[in-house]
Every structure is written in C-alpha cells, then in structure tokens.
Design an enzyme around this catalytic site. Structure first.
Site, PDB file in Angstrom:
ATOM      1  N   CYS A  44      41.244  14.357  33.032  1.00 51.81           N
ATOM      2  CA  CYS A  44      41.436  15.482  33.946  1.00 51.81           C
ATOM      3  C   CYS A  44      42.587  16.383  33.513  1.00 51.81           C
ATOM      4  CB  CYS A  44      41.758  14.982  35.361  1.00 51.81           C
ATOM      5  SG  CYS A  44      40.507  13.929  36.111  1.00 51.81           S
ATOM      6  N   ASP A 441      62.260  52.430  17.691  1.00 50.84           N
ATOM      7  CA  ASP A 441      61.566  53.031  18.825  1.00 50.84           C
ATOM      8  C   ASP A 441      62.561  53.750  19.738  1.00 50.84           C
ATOM      9  OD1 ASP A 441      58.933  52.965  20.580  1.00 50.84           O
ATOM     10  OD2 ASP A 441      60.598  52.447  21.913  1.00 50.84           O
TER      11      ASP A 441
END
Length: 484
Positions: A44, A441
């Site tokens: 699980c 940038d």
C-alpha cells in the site's frame, strides 16, 4: 525494532520514520515508500485508509517495483500505481525514461548515454535492487494497471501503450502478477465503455499552488494552441507526428491533477503523461527545496507567503526554444504576441476536435526555410531564428540527452544571438533543470539590487552559489518578490 534486509528497506529509509508516516497517513511521504503486509500479500501507499497492520507484519520498500518484484500485489483501495513518482537522480531518471518509454535494451541504453553496460546494470541495482529488464517489466505492469483501472481504453490499446508487444504475453503477465486478467480487472473497476477521451489522475506531494501555476501559463497562452481558464489548462499537442490535446485541472480534496487527453496514436500515452508531469513539476520535493532556500532571508520571506510554487515547464523543447529566443529583451506580452504570429502563419491544424483549440505549434521541419517577414521581428532576430532552426534540426539529440548545464551553455552560446540568459531560461523551463539560473535576467537583477546599487552578473552568481541545486526555484521566488 524489526530488522529489515537491504532488499526490503533501502538504507535511505528509516523504519521508525516510515512507521510514523504510515500511522499518521502523512501525504508528504506518498510515493516515497510503500508498505507491504506479510499476512495479506498486499502493498500500500502510506496514505492508505485501510486499517493499519501491526509493525511486525510490515515490510517497507522504496518503490512499487521492488514490492511487486518481491511478490506483493498492489492494494485495490489506495492504488499504489497512482502514487506520486519518485524523485530520482537526473541520470537515473533519464535512463528509466529511455528504458521504458523507448523500449531500449541495456546495450542500446548504454550506447545512447555513453556508458558501459556494466555501469548501467550497477546503477539499476543500486537504485532499484533489480536488473534493468526486471525494472522495465514491473514499470510496464504498473502502467498497464493504471490504465486498466483508471481509463476506458480498450485492453489491446493498453497493452501496446504500456510497452508490451504481444496481447497474449500481456494477458499472461497481468494474470501471473495480479491474479486476474485485464478484462476481469476492467470489469471490477467499472471502466467498460470505449471513449475517445482518456482521463487519468496524476498525483503529487503537497504543497502545490495550482492557481499560481495557472496564472503563469495564462500570461503566456497562445491563441488556438493554449487556453487557460480559472481552473483549467488546455493545449494542443504534437508528438512523433501525432496530434492531440490535453486538459489539466485540480482534483478537489486530493493531491492530484486530472489529465484528460486525446491523441491519434494511443501508444504514445505514457510519453504524454511523462511530459505533463514535467510540465507541471509534479515530482518536486517542495519541503526539501523550501528548507534549503529558506536559509536565505530574502527567499524565506517569499516562500512563507507563496508555499507550493512549482517550476513551470513546457510541452515541447523546440517550441519553447523559439519562444525563449523571442523573449530576449522584450516583455512577456510582446514575446507571446510574436510567438502567436509565428504559430498562426506556419503551424499545422489540430486533427482531433476540441471546442477551444484548433492549431498546433510549427515543428522544426515547418519552420525550416521560414522567412518570418511582416511579423514584427527585427532582421537581427530573424537571423537568430534561422540559425537556431538550422542548429536544432541537426542537433535535437543534444536536448534528449541533456545532462550538463555548463556543456549546454558552452555549445549554444557559440551560436550568434544565443547568450547565457537564453540558455539558462531554456534549461530552466524547457528542460526542467532545477539548477538553471538566468543571472542576467532583469527581474533577478532588480530583486537582488538594493536602492540604486545594481549588482553585476558576477556578483549575482556568487550570491546564488548557496542556492544550488535549486537556483531555478530561487529565480521564481525572486520574480515573485517584486510583486510583494
């Protein structure tokens, strides 16, 4: 405390931590390990809602492939095949992708990545405790199970989409592993009708700011190719000559996105899913990234106000490279307008019907020989685009086999008109490199400058040194800081 073998529990997993996570059903650990129960033969996810087994009956596995290879079957309640994918080292991730999606042999895999076959096998043994062939087999079974229980695709389509080459062999493998045939599994799931659209859940680990992701794409959407609404992202897609479309939306009360898609060649489904996961950065370990970057106070403030910011990727590296070049020294709006004009003039039609989408972005072949006249571009930018298309058409494998930012930057900056900003932005969003950093940038410069003291690129790179290997995420937070 129970003692676990190396196969049962990778050394990176701590039994006590795993026990606490499964008992508390902590979603942050979903996909990081799987719990197998000796008495039931089932494995699980740690978030499974079933009654927690006693610790002495539990075995922990680092991935679903290991659990399945050890003879455990996936739980029919929590569906381990739908868990978020593991965050793997870049080298391993590229190897597994080529192994499973392209169906390469170990020899072909070694040749593609310039490695020895022995080294490839050693990497798989170290990471997954099994040979590449066994890993690929269990990956295909889990992919098939996901499609059987989660879609209405015909079983024959699922067979080939998952990477099997024979329907008979596919049926035998599914029956041997899961105890029932694909048809029996399909009847139990209730998915028995054929539909042209495929819907599947893509899990992730929280936090994830879906609205922030939509806002980012909304500012950059191309008419006819993309549409972003208040809750959904839609776009046309082209892959290996097949056209189609995708729709992505958040699933309420679940840590998952719902992907709805249609594509002409259904055998490409796994590649579509892989691209969408990268596009929305679904495999990121956000708590780990946050903890690392929060050591910088400027970033820490932004992270506190914006948890769940992911790295927006792209659908196609060539499309994004064109858009990155168009974005040099212009606004986002201007670059998007120019990209839309190129798409409208040179792009192809979407062959599958969609209410809002009708066009596909042009391929490298369609832009080969394009003149870009009367679109609003300078002659300098036109010349750069022409050089780039010529380069890309001869060097596409450079991006398929990308591993080193420094090598990429050195190679691409030799092309006139391509500078470090373009390469790093391309790596950051086009190749989903978490450490790419467009230091020059303007937004980054503004965010890091104090008053009139504008930092140099060299100083910015030095400031960003402690942010490695998550500089791309730091870039997003710097951009966000400008609006706060």
């Amino acid at each position: 405390m129970t003692t676990f073998s190396t196969l049962q529990l990778h050394s990176m997993l701590n039994p006590q931590t795993c026990q606490q996570a499964r008992l508390s059903k902590d979603a942050r650990f979903d996909g990081k390990f799987f719990t197998a129960v000796v008495t039931t033969g089932i494995f699980c996810r740690p978030i499974c809602t079933a009654r927690a087994p006693k610790e002495e009956n539990v075995r922990y596995f680092e991935n679903a492939e290991q659990a399945q290879n050890a003879g455990y079957q996936p739980c029919k309640r929590c569906l381990p095949e739908l868990a978020p994918e593991q965050s793997l080292p870049v080298e391993i991730k590229r190897l597994t992708k080529s192994l499973v999606n392209e169906g390469l042999t170990v020899a072909e895999l070694a040749d593609k990545f310039d490695l020895s076959e022995r080294h490839v096998r050693r990497l798989f043994q170290k990471q997954f405790s099994m040979a590449p062939s066994k890993y690929a087999h269990h990956q295909r079974l889990l992919a098939a199970r996901k499609l059987i229980t989660g879609t209405s695709l015909p079983v024959s389509d699922i067979c080939f989409s998952a990477g099997f080459t024979s329907v008979r062999r596919f049926n035998e493998s599914v029956k041997a592993t899961y105890g029932e045939t694909p048809t029996q599994m399909r009847k139990r799931s209730g998915k028995i009708t054929r539909e042209s659209e495929i819907t599947i859940l893509l899990s992730y680990r929280p936090p994830f700011d879906w609205q922030a992701m939509l806002s980012f794409f909304r500012l950059r959407q191309l008419p006819g190719i993309e549409q972003v609404t208040d809750d959904k992202y839609m776009r046309s897609i082209t892959l290996d000559g097949s056209t189609g479309w995708i729709e992505v939306e958040e699933v309420p009360n679940k840590h998952a996105l719902k992907l709805t898609l249609a594509i002409e060649d259904i055998s490409l489904l796994n590649q579509v899913i892989s691209r969408v996961r990268a596009m929305f950065d679904l495999d990121a370990e956000m708590p780990l990234i946050h903890d690392h970057l929060s050591q910088d106070e400027l970033l820490a403030r932004v992270i506190r106000h914006n948890p769940g910011i992911r790295l927006p990727g792209c659908w196609d590296i060539f499309e994004f490279s064109i858009r990155a070049i168009l974005g040099q020294q212009v606004s986002v709006k201007a670059a998007t307008t120019l990209a839309g004009r190129i798409a409208s003039r040179y792009g192809g039609e979407l062959n599958l019907t969609h209410p809002s989408l009708h066009q596909c972005f042009p391929s490298v072949e369609q832009l080969h020989g394009a003149d870009y006249e009367n679109i609003g571009l300078t002659q300098t930018r036109i010349a750069t685009l022409k050089r780039w298309v010529e380069f890309f058409s001869n060097n596409a494998s450079l991006f398929d086999n990308y591993t080193d930012l420094a090598v990429l930057e050195k190679t691409l900056t030799d092309i006139k008109g391509i500078g470090p900003w373009t390469v790093n932005y391309l790596a950051m969003r086009g190749l989903s490199d978490p450490n790419a950093f467009p230091a020059s940038d303007l937004g980054v410069i503004k965010a890091l400058s104090v008053g009139d003291n504008r930092l140099s690129t060299k100083a910015i790179i030095a400031r960003a040194e402690p942010w490695q290997p998550w500089r791309a995420y730091a870039t997003l937070y710097l951009w966000l800081s400008l609006s706060q």
